[in-house]
Scaffold this motif. Structure first.
Motif, mmCIF file in Angstrom:
data_model
loop_
_atom_site.group_PDB
_atom_site.id
_atom_site.type_symbol
_atom_site.label_atom_id
_atom_site.label_comp_id
_atom_site.label_asym_id
_atom_site.label_seq_id
_atom_site.Cartn_x
_atom_site.Cartn_y
_atom_site.Cartn_z
ATOM 1 N N LEU A 57 0.724 -1.216 0.040
ATOM 2 C CA LEU A 57 -0.193 -0.038 -0.033
ATOM 3 C C LEU A 57 0.977 1.056 0.193
ATOM 4 N N LYS A 58 1.895 1.223 0.677
ATOM 5 C CA LYS A 58 2.855 2.483 0.754
ATOM 6 C C LYS A 58 3.387 2.685 -0.515
ATOM 7 N N GLU A 59 3.954 1.659 -1.313
ATOM 8 C CA GLU A 59 4.512 1.967 -2.548
ATOM 9 C C GLU A 59 3.362 2.438 -3.550
ATOM 10 N N LEU A 60 2.031 1.992 -3.557
ATOM 11 C CA LEU A 60 1.212 2.427 -4.311
ATOM 12 C C LEU A 60 0.728 3.916 -4.119
ATOM 13 N N LEU A 61 0.672 4.364 -2.916
ATOM 14 C CA LEU A 61 0.304 5.684 -2.334
ATOM 15 C C LEU A 61 1.376 6.246 -2.708
ATOM 16 N N LYS A 62 2.665 5.978 -2.867
ATOM 17 C CA LYS A 62 3.798 6.690 -3.128
ATOM 18 C C LYS A 62 3.706 7.108 -4.709
ATOM 19 N N ILE A 64 1.143 6.998 -6.676
ATOM 20 C CA ILE A 64 -0.137 7.974 -6.868
ATOM 21 C C ILE A 64 0.368 9.336 -6.444
ATOM 22 N N LYS A 65 0.687 9.552 -5.432
ATOM 23 C CA LYS A 65 1.382 10.960 -4.894
ATOM 24 C C LYS A 65 2.216 11.369 -6.144
ATOM 25 N N SER A 66 3.213 10.652 -6.393
ATOM 26 C CA SER A 66 4.069 11.384 -7.304
ATOM 27 C C SER A 66 3.447 11.635 -8.776
ATOM 28 N N ASP A 69 1.801 14.859 -7.987
ATOM 29 C CA ASP A 69 2.470 16.046 -7.898
ATOM 30 C C ASP A 69 3.365 16.455 -9.053
#
Length: 76
Positions: A57-62, A64-66, A69
């Motif tokens: 999940l942390k990888e996917l959120l990173k 998505i955020k990138s 941004d």
């Protein structure tokens, strides 16, 4: 078949990119059916990022955020 599903997936991304309403929408290809060459095909079809399952999940959120941004330029 898996190959037919992949072809539909790639074609769907191409069609989205042809539509002016979706040219700026980030596309993250998330797949469990990873085959050699799929990442390149996804990026060529218009995806901004490619992720295979299982994904943390942390990888996917990173990712998505990138994408949000930095705009929608494809991954290098």
């Amino acid at each position: 078949s898996d190959e037919e599903e992949r072809t539909l997936f790639f074609n769907a991304m191409r069609e989205l990119r042809k539509d002016a309403n979706f040219t700026e929408t980030p596309i993250i290809a998330l797949t469990a059916l990873a085959m050699p060459g799929d990442e390149k095909k996804c990026l060529e079809a218009g995806a901004n990022a490619y992720v295979t399952k299982p994904v943390m999940l942390k990888e996917l959120l990173k990712i998505i955020k990138s994408r949000l941004d930095s705009g929608v330029s494809p991954e290098e």
